[in-house]
Every structure is written in C-alpha cells, then in structure tokens.
Design an enzyme around this catalytic site. Structure first.
Site, PDB file in Angstrom:
ATOM      1  N   THR B 141       0.813  -1.228   0.000  1.00 22.69           N
ATOM      2  CA  THR B 141       0.000   0.000   0.000  1.00 22.69           C
ATOM      3  C   THR B 141       0.843   1.273   0.000  1.00 22.69           C
ATOM      4  OG1 THR B 141      -0.167  -0.338   2.372  1.00 22.69           O
ATOM      5  CG2 THR B 141      -2.064  -0.957   1.062  1.00 22.69           C
ATOM      6  N   GLY B 180       3.936  -2.593   7.767  1.00 17.43           N
ATOM      7  CA  GLY B 180       4.185  -3.174   9.090  1.00 17.43           C
ATOM      8  C   GLY B 180       5.602  -3.707   9.181  1.00 17.43           C
ATOM      9  N   GLU B 435      -6.379  -6.483   3.836  1.00 21.61           N
ATOM     10  CA  GLU B 435      -6.603  -7.629   2.937  1.00 21.61           C
ATOM     11  C   GLU B 435      -7.885  -7.421   2.133  1.00 21.61           C
ATOM     12  OE1 GLU B 435      -5.112 -11.146   3.267  1.00 21.61           O
ATOM     13  OE2 GLU B 435      -3.597 -10.624   4.738  1.00 21.61           O
TER      14      GLU B 435
END
EC number: 1.3.3.6
Lengths: 687, 687
Positions: B141, B180, B435
């Site tokens: 992303t 992350g 997701e």
C-alpha cells in the site's frame, strides 16, 4: 487534492452561511462560536493534535493544566458563552470536557439540584462553584451497582448522639467505582448512599463527604482511594475507586432539598419525588446535542476526504481516478448518515427548548404546589423523561455508528491515531453506557409507551407526541389504517407520507408491545414480570417511536426554516425517513403501510436522494461551521490538502530516532545460529 | 459470584468436552491447543494482563522480545503446531501476531508464492524463513493507494545496461504507507511496483529491496523510512512509511514465478494469471477463523459475566438480585451472537478444507496445464475467491459487532482497559479494512454473483453453492417459487425451512442486482458503469448470499456432528437463521417466502430459542475451551470470581502514588483568589 475540493464548492444549491446560522440558532451564536474556536486554537494549552502521542500520565497532567483556565473563564464570562465553549470542547477534547464536567456538571450540579438554599450558599462560600478551595467528584456508581441506583450498598447511618452520619462501604462490591476525578483531583465527593435512621432504610440520598485535606491533599481518615488506570477512552479524566470505612460527616452534609433529617432523627420526605427526575433529563437531553456535534465532525472528515481521495479510473487513458464520493456505494455509506446528523441537530434543538420550558414551569410551580397545573406538569415531565431516555439511547448509538462508518470509509487511514476518528469512537463509546445504559433507557421508554397506550384506552388523553396512537387504539390496530396510495418514488417519499408511514409503524409496534404485556398478565404474571415478558417488543416499540419522533421534529424544523434552505433540508429529511424505512422495511410491509412495490419505489428515491445530496455534500459540511482546529484531522481539512498535511503531521510527531532495541534484540535475532543440540549417540539404537 | 456460575454448569444439555473436540476438530487438536495455552501462560515473556499500561515504546519492545522465541519454535516444531500456536496468539496478543505475521505470512509468503524455485532457495539460504540474517516486510500500500493495487505509483524501471531495476517513488502519494515492520524491524521489503521495461509498463509486480544493512541497521542508499506512530490498535507492530529514490537492485530480485524479465529485456507473461489469486484467498479464509476465534473470547467474557452480575430484584424481600442472563432482553443481546459465532466456527472449517483441497488440485495441475481440468479448477478458484471475499467482509463485520455488543453488555466495566473488550475492538477493527476493504470485497462478491447468474441464463451450469439460483432463473424470479407453508413457530423455523427461506431471499437479491445491471446496460452504460449503477443491489445480494452460505455450512456441520451434540447445535443453527431472518424481515416478506404472520411466528421461535440456549449458555462458553489466560479478563473468569479478581488486577497495576502535579497545578488552583482588576476610575464617567 485542493482543486478536487474547490470544485465541490462551486455551485451549492443553498446559501452555506445561512444554513450555519440556522443550525447554530442565529448569526450572533455562530460568531460567538467562531470567536471561541479561535481563542482555543491560539492558546497553546489547547493544542490537541499531539494527543495520541501522550502517555497516560502526560494526558492527565495536560488536562489538569487546562482546568484553571476554564474555571476562570466560567466564573468571569456569561453563562451562555461558557455553555458554548463547553459544547465546542466536548468535540475537540471530550476527555477534558469530562474532567471539567465532573466538577461543574455533576458535583456542583448535585449541590444546585439537591441542596437547600442555605446549604448551597455554604458550599458556594467555600468555593465549590469556582474551584477555589473545593474540587468535587460525583460518587454514585459502585463496583457491583451501576444502573440500579436504588440497590447501592454504601450506607449513611445517622448517629443521633453525635448529630453525624457515618458513611461506610460494607462490602467489596460497595466500593465506589468509576468516580471521575477521584484518583487525582477531588477534595470532596457527593456520595450516594442508603440513608439509615434509627435502623430504618429510607433509600438512596446524597451526602457531601470530604476526601482530601485541601492544603496537603492527604486522604481523610477512613477514606481509601485508588486509581482505575487506563480506559477505552477519555484518559484525561482520572477515574478512581473510593472505599469508606466509618467516615463521619456532620448531619448538615446530607443534601436536604428533598428529603430532610431533623436533629432528632425525624425523616421528612418530599411530596413530589418526581421532581428529582429533572437533573437526569438534562444530561440525556444534552447527549442528543453531543451526538449531533460529534457526528458533524465525523461527517466533515469523511465527506471531505471522499471528495479528494481518488481510486480506480474508469478506463479513459490519462483521466484522473474517480473520487470516492462519486461512487454510488460511497454515497450510500455516507449520505444517509448526513441525514441522520441533521435529524439529531434539529431534534436536539427542539428537545432542549422543551426541556427549558418545562423546567421553567416546574420552578415557577415550586415543590409544594398542588392541583391541575402540577398534574399537567408532572405528566409533561414523565413524557419528557421517557422521550429523552429513548432519544439518548438511539442518538448515542446512531452517533457511535456514524463515527465508525465514517472511520471505515477512510480506508486504512482511518486506523491511524492522527486522522481523528479512532479516538472519537473510543471517547464517544461511553455515552452509550453512562447516564443510563442505553438498553435500560430504551426499555424505560418502551414501558412508558405501553403504559400510556393502556391509559389512553381507558380514556386518558394522549400526549401530542403520541397522537399517532389514536387511530391504532380505536380499532384492533394490527394493520395500518390507511396504506400509502402512491406508487412513484416521489409519491411514496413525500415528507407527509413518510411521517404517516413512521407513525403507523410506531403505533403498530406499541400495540404489539401492549399485546405482549397483556398476554403476560393473562398468564398471571405480575406487572413487572409482564413488562419483562414484553421486553423485546417494548425495545422495538421504543426504537420505532424514537425514529418517528426524530422524523417529526426534523420535519417541523424544515417547515420553519428560511426559504432558501428548505429544498436541501426537505431532501435530507426525506432521505432520513426513507432510508430508515428501507432499513426497517419489514415493519412497513407488516403494518401494511407500504407494499413491496412501494418499498422498491422508496429504494429508488433513496438512490436519487443520494445523488442529489452528493452535489451539496461538501457545502453541507462547510455549513457545520467547524474550523480545521476543531476538525483536528488532516483528512478533513477545509482546503483538501490532505496528503501533504497528513505526511507533515505524522513525521513531525514521530521524528526518526535510532531503534532503541536494535543491539539488545534485533541484532541477536539476525545473527543467531541455532545449532541443534543432538546429544551423544546412544548405543542401544545401533543394536 | 462463584456459586452463581457454578449453578450454571449443573445440567448442561450436552457433553461439554465432546463439543470442544468437535469445534477443534478432534481430541488430539484440543489437547495440543491446551498444551500451547499452558506454555504461553507460563512463559513470562507472554504476560499480557499488563498490556494496557505499557507506553508505545514499551509495547513495541515487548513485542520484539517475543519474536525470537516464536521464530525458533516455528522452525523447530511441526507446522501444524505452529499454525495452532499462531491462531491462539491471534486472540491473546493480536498486535504481536501481526508483527510476526508480517514476516512469516506476508514477506515470506510473497517469496513462496511469487519466487521461482531458485529464487526461493536463494532467499532461504540467506535466512529469510528463520529470520537469521533477514527480517522482512511487505510493501504494497501507498499513501495515495490502498485497494487499487493496479494503480500503485511506485516504479521499477529496468536498466538493461546495468541489468538492474531502479525502484523509485515518483510522488508523495507514492510513498509506501502502513508498511508493518518498516519503522523498526525489517531489513528487506517485498515491494509492489509498476514494472517498466523499454518504456512500457507491464503492471504491478513484486521486487525484493533491501532496506537496511543487516549488521548496522543503517538505511540503504536512496531508502527513507519513517514511523507511523500511534494507531487505533495493534501498536505492537511498527508500521512505517518508505520512500525510494532511485534505488538499484539486481534484476534477479524481481520475483519471477509468474512474469519474467530476461537479460535482454524480454517480458514473458504467464498463461494463468488467475493463479496469483491463491494467496489472496488464503488471507481471507483465515480471517473467517479469526473472526470466530475472537468472537468466542468476547462471548465467553460477556456470558460468564452475565451469569454472575446481578441487577434489580424482583421485589421478593431478601432475595438475590436477578442475574443479567435471566433478563429476556439480555438473552436477546447475547445469544443470537452466540449462534453467529457457531456459524462462523463451522463455516471457517468447511471453507478452510475447501481451500486446501483446491490448492492441492491447482498445485498438482501445475501452471502450464491446459484443458478441461484446468478450466474446472479455475472456475472453482473464481467461486472460492468470490465467496471468500463475501465471507471475509461479513464475518469480520459480524465479529466487530459481536465484540462491541459484548463490551456494551458489560455496562460501565466494559469501558475499562482491563476487562479486555475495548482493546479487542480496537485491535480487530483493522480486519474490516486490510486484505481488501470490506465494502470493495462485498462488491466483488456481488459482481461474481451477477456474472454467474448471467452466464447460467446462457446455459452455463451453476456452482453448487449457487444451485438455489436455478428455480429463480427459470422464471421471472421476482417472488419466491414456493412460499413457506407452516404457521407454527416450529414449522416456520425448521432448519430445512430456514435454508429454503434464505435461498429464496438470496436468489431474489441476485435477480434484483441482475435487473439493475441490465437496466444500466439498456441505458447504454459500459459494463463497468452498469456494475457501478447496480452497486447498492449488488452489495445487498452479496450480503444475502453470504448469510445463506453461512446457514448452509452451519447446517451441514450440524448434520455431521455427533448425536449428543446435535440437539443444541441444531437449535443454534435455527437461532442463527431465524434471528437473521427477523432482522431482515422485509426481504422475506418481499420475496413472499414468509407472510407477516409467519414472521411473527419466527419471532416467537427466537424468543423460545433464546430461553432454551440460555440454559446452556455457560457450558457453551466452556466448550470454546479457552483458559483464563487466553480470556484475559477478570470478568470472564471460569470460576466467576469477578469482583475480587478485577479489584486485585486494577489495584496491582495502578499502585497508589503521590499525585505528580499537586504542587504545580492543583494547589495553585485551589488557593487562587482571582482578584478582579478594575483599573483606575475614569473621570469621563463621572461627568
């Protein structure tokens, strides 16, 4: 992004500024709010953009540093301004609002509502209003007792010889719990305890108990206090627990406006116990406004971001991607919430005005009055009490849902602590529980509806807000008396039709609850158990009644609105009524008001209304009139410059630093070899 | 309280332990889970009860300290055990689960799914699986791009002369965002970027880019990384942003299992692009299990507390107050959620098994296969892709709602950070976005449903899960082909009737979406725009289909269940189907399957089912088999000793300390005098 949002403002269908005045009440109020927003924004004490990065200790200290500023303003400036300032702060900084409100709203409110004139004068003289000498907290709930105030375990036993009360927590579950301000702030507490005189319990009354020495802050003898620590939200307020062990207070520290205890232990109970309702109603009424105010902020963020954020292109080479707000599904996500927000704005205004009027009547009557005027006022009070209970419950639930739907509509960025809605949810969630758990309030509202219907059947006149019950009561009431006649989207969605539709469904729901109640009675259940028996249909009745009430109030405000605003407000009221009806289509089909084909026409209207409202979406958020400071989210900026400002905020609040545990944890992880310990060979395996 | 919960366990209608085995799969799995729960509970690293009191820095360091332990176990223990351990950790410590999962699930998953065999061997050799030398993150992303992976802006341009790719973020919105592990942990990143070769763009492919020197942790040239700081939840994982400025990587760092780029810049695209779907499906399928697992915990807490907490008495002098769970309205709040949880448990199991089977088929076929078997498998894949998209969306929404309803059912105590559900909500909320944003997934599912219906009308066979469309397609399909015939609560609520009811409503919803799509086409809209035009009805169709699917899967599992469990599971399946139908009663009335009177009978059944399930409520939570360590809430303890343990936890985590700002803030507040500055007299006023 700036151009994307600018084009949204090119052709609003209504004068934005005029709508702001209409929402706020008048131009003067709007300008006063703008002055207050500017003052807050410029005062460094009121910086809020860094809140997510503060620890619990820092959060509490920051909040405390603002108390004095606000206390000074509250005592030196007109009440109207203070109320407006607090309503803005409840959006900008809800945790602080609670920290401050616990003293002014709850503790001092208890004094105002329950102290005799000389008691009130005494405590004001001690500085209880201005926090000069006294800071207060509100000691109602206990570890084992929340909604059931009558069941509280703390006792206040009159010791006639000493002319004192002995306040005591007899069990662990009697520990006062959730007491805001108790952990760090309060010197005094208004304690709810069972009044016991000469061995007889007179129910829950209120007592002022000193918790800490005002100059050293040492706890008073017999008072134990602890910190409840972290909460879901509102960490600005220091909730604590308090245990009392035989704490003695003078008899005069019981607040005796209603019930009185004389020197000789005579207990004098008031004629009009209902008047104590008044304070409860105020809290609930104000939570309708809060819900509207918080929803305005959430929708401003979500709508402006949706007008800037682009995602997927329609395939035209070189074309910009499509704005989120141009997707029908995104319109369906946000715009019915916009309509709900307007329903709450206008309902809050009417309910507030009603409440003020009613309180005026009651205070003119005085507590010793009798006769028809009093009966009328009490009837009015009961109705307001029940309606406000339902409104508090459904508006806070509605707002909580609006916050989370708006947050989800931001996609991944909604999960950041810096875009504003994650914290808004955590902060707001408690509104569904405090000042009456929503489910319990809903049931209270439902109980009132059933009782009123039963009384009306015996000939009692119906209150204006329940006039719609009349037709249903006059016959069996199981199906709508006059189904909708139209078939086009326009016909099924006119405001009058929607009002009739909702009235018919609400009437049906109440009649169903009455039927369940009576079935319970017929089986030999007690009145209370018959009410329990009907609780599912009672809750449903309260929901249908509250939606109906919201729609009627919204429509009434639309009728009174300036002509230039009426088209857009009418459309929003229709969207509110129609969308809610589609959500509950089963009720309308069962009541027979709408047919299946008419429900389909209603859906067509909702689609159409979304497309129309979408054109005004950004101007409508502009009309809410919140400055970027109050919005406090880079994604909801007025100028649409979302990415630059979001990046700036995140990087300035999280400067790059060496990773603190690289040497201790990461390096050893990366460099480990994990040699497998196999042990010596075993001879037995070779045999 | 202990006695209150003990009496709930006296007469369960089913063998609790047997249900645990049935939920877990078999006795062996249950025992393995119990072993893992005990190991976690005893390892001081895995203390979780103090999480609410950690700062962001402490939270992240605590999480990092556990990575090595888990990495060692993951490489030394059987895969099945590791998977079970992770599924327990996803409930106990979801933020850590993400921290760990980013490397193993996403980064290493990308290698497994997209690397060629020799590439995979290369990275495994470097330690990419065991985190010996490499820690990975997943760079998909961007600040300006989430769901639209095809629209990512990061570029990877082939430099033929150097045989390298140049990875670059051309704009601010191209900044990789939400990555992350990027802020603190990762040495490498699997970067999604537009592949550009000889000026031509081939769409989004995956490239491994080194971010940091593995021995000094210094950033590599051209790599800028920042910290995204605080989030709504899951602060254990260090999300960051990454900007690439002309970063060079060898050509071989592009993952080339599917698309390949040769030394001379020839781009070879794969025959079966659909196979890349596989990895997406796995994430979605596992989120159905996650939803079930998290819901189990929330319901255990809410149900046990409701069996202990007492509130209001029925008036009998000296009687205990009534348990919350004995109030019909409380049963209505919790027990339908219990039924939803079981629906998710059993659906997750079937969907998982289907997915494993399908992956087996696909891997046996290989990526170069052709012919009928491949067509069949791809069709199957599409169906699983669409169904899993709908399930992911509705199950995560369902679970999020269950958490918050359970939290609200705890009253004020639900707002404490120590009772477990506030954090559970914040942690879980991201499941609705990552997701695949739930709304977008729902629309994808709806698009598949419309497309399948259209193809079926042209003669294509229907997949088994959509067999219910057959009857509707063969006629106009606007009303149910065979309305319900019964009238009693038993008749309208049998599992077969409910399955037929839901099938008819789902078929109707799909036919409506088809009609809207075709209306758009008839107006001359492009296919994509016609799908947009039908998005509201498409979303609705996906919702109805998913409920139907859940009910069918639930019912199928009930049929296969051991006889002793069948009565209670049947009742739960009926409650799921009937309660959901009442919630959507409008659909059933419109489809004509149920009449108004039958809907009333269904409501009577729901009331009855709640009373029946209530008798087994605590045993059902026992059957979920979570230990007190996993429950991690004093209100959800097995032994019901809620008040003592809640008090102990709160006081031990928040020891009494002097108030840090008494001297600096509180004392000056209390002691201030606020003398009013009036100024000198003005002569002009005396004239």
């Amino acid at each position: 992004p700036k151009a994307s949002i600018a084009e949204e403002r090119k052709a609003p269908s209504f004068p934005i500024r005029e709508l702001t005045y209409w929402i706020d009440g008048d131009e003067r109020t709007t300008k006063l709010k703008e002055r207050i927003m500017l003052e807050l924004e410029r005062d460094p004490l009121w910086r809020v953009s860094d809140h997510p990065n503060l620890t619990l200790a820092e959060t509490r200290e920051r909040a405390m540093s603002k108390v004095r500023r606000l206390a000074d303003l509250a005592t030196s400036r007109p009440l109207e301004e203070t109320m407006l300032r607090m309503s803005i702060i409840s959006v900008v900084d809800p945790g602080f609002w609670t920290r401050f409100g616990v003293h002014f709203g709850l503790f001092f409110g208890a004094l105002q509502g329950q102290a005799t004139p000389s008691q009130l004068a005494y405590w004001m003289d001690k500085g209880a209003m201005s926090m000069q000498g006294i800071t207060g907290c509100f000691g109602m709930t206990e570890l084992g007792h929340g909604s059931n105030v009558a069941g509280l375990e703390t006792t206040a036993t009159f010791d006639e010889a000493a002319d004192e009360f002995v306040v005591h927590s007899p069990t662990l579950t009697a520990t006062k719990w959730w007491i805001g301000g108790a952990a760090h702030t309060a010197t005094h507490c208004s304690v709810y305890a069972q009044l016991i005189v000469k061995g007889k319990c007179y129910g829950t009354k209120t007592f002022v108990v000193q918790l800490r020495d005002t100059s050293t802050f040492q706890l008073m003898p017999g008072v134990n206090i602890g910190d409840l620590g972290k909460k879901m939200g509102r960490d600005q307020i220091d909730n604590g627990w308090i245990r009392f062990t035989h704490v003695r207070i003078p008899r005069s520290h019981m607040l005796m406006k209603h019930t009185k205890v004389t020197r000789s232990g005579e207990v004098i109970e008031p004629a009009l116990a209902q008047l104590a309702y008044g304070a409860l109603i105020q809290g609930r009424v104000s939570m309708v406004s809060d819900s509207a105010n918080v929803a305005k902020r959430a929708l401003t963020i979500a709508t402006r971001y949706a007008s800037v954020r682009r995602q997927f292109s329609d395939g035209t080479p070189g074309a910009l991607e499509t704005k989120l707000i141009d997707y029908p599904i995104h319109q369906h996500r946000l715009l019915p919430l916009m309509a709900q927000t307007f329903a709450m704005i206008f309902t809050a205004r009417e309910v507030n005005a009603n409440y003020q009027r009613l309180m005026g009547v009651l205070s003119e009557l005085g507590s010793d009055a009798k006769g028809a005027a009093v009966d009328e006022a009490i009837k009015d009070l009961k109705e307001t009490h029940a309606t406000s209970a339902g409104l508090k419950a459904f508006c806070t639930w509605m707002c909580l849902n609006i916050i989370d739907q708006c947050r989800q509509s931001l996609g991944g960025h909604g999960y950041s602590a810096y875009t504003g809605l994650a914290q808004a949810y955590s902060d707001f969630a408690v509104h569904c529980t405090w000042e009456g758990d929503n489910t319990i309030l809903t049931l209270q509202c439902g109980r009132y509806l059933v009782a009123t219907a039963l009384e009306a059947r015996k000939g009692q006149p119906l209150p204006a807000n329940l006039a719609y019950l009349k037709a249903a009561l006059s016959k069996d009431g199981s199906v709508s008396t006059s189904p909708c006649k139209g078939s086009t989207p326009e016909q099924v969605s006119s405001l009058d039709t929607l009002k009739a539709a909702w009235s018919s469904v609400a009437a049906n729901a109440i009649i169903n609850a009455v039927r369940d109640f009576e079935a319970g009675r017929a089986k030999g259940l007690s009145k209370d158990n018959a009410y329990e028996h009907s609780s599912a249909s009672r809750l449903h009745a309260a929901r249908m009644h509250t939606y109906t009430y919201l729609l009627h109030r919204f429509a009434a405000q639309v009728e009174q609105s300036p002509e230039a605003l009426r088209p857009v407000l009418t459309l929003l009221a229709q969207l509110f009524g129609a969308h809610s009806a589609v959500q509950h289509s089963g009720e309308f089909l069962q009541s027979g008001f709408y047919s299946g084909a008419q429900i389909e026409a209603l859906k067509t209207f909702v689609n159409h209304a979304c497309i129309e409202v979408r054109k005004d979406a950004v101007p409508l958020t502009d009309a809410f009139g919140y400055t970027d400071y109050v919005i406090n989210s880079p994604l909801g900026r007025y100028d649409g410059d979302v990415y630059e400002k979001y990046f700036e905020l995140v990087t300035s609040l999280n400067p790059t630093k060496p990773i603190p545990y690289f040497d201790s944890l990461i390096k050893p992880l990366l460099e480990r070899t994990n040699e497998v310990e196999t042990g010596p060979e075993l001879e037995i395996d070779q045999e």
